[in-house]
Design an enzyme around this catalytic site. Sequence first.
Site, PDB file in Angstrom:
ATOM      1  CD  GLU A  59      -2.797  -1.112   2.437  1.00 29.52           C
ATOM      2  OE1 GLU A  59      -4.004  -0.810   2.325  1.00 29.52           O
ATOM      3  OE2 GLU A  59      -2.264  -1.409   3.526  1.00 29.52           O
ATOM      4  CE  LYS A  75      -6.490   1.027   2.498  1.00 36.22           C
ATOM      5  NZ  LYS A  75      -5.616   0.771   3.667  1.00 36.22           N
TER       6      LYS A  75
END
Length: 118
Positions: free
Chosen positions: A22, A100
């Site tokens: 990420e 998200k």
Amino acid sequence: MSDVISLTGIWGFGYHGVFDHEAKNGQDFFVDLEIHLDLSRASVGDDLADTIDYGALADIVVEEITGERVQLIERLAGRIADRIKSGHPEISNIAVTVHKPKAPISAQASDISVTITR
């Protein structure tokens, strides 16, 4: 009296998350704001000085999404809420939702979000 300003789906590309991939690859984040304040002067006087500039709010959100990496979207939401609220004492309540949608979870989900209220 509590009037509401809402901004929905403010987009930014950030590198937030617990996992190394990420931080390396990044992903899309979307933020919704719900701001409670008294807008009676703005509704009568038609003057930007009597409200909050929506563009400036969106800019703060994008700066936080694209800025310093955090691991948790809870932290990202809290930073956005605290920054906006500290700059605008006329706000009685703010809710910040960070979405998200590509969160790395094993189950299929169309979105993961966290809402922080101050």
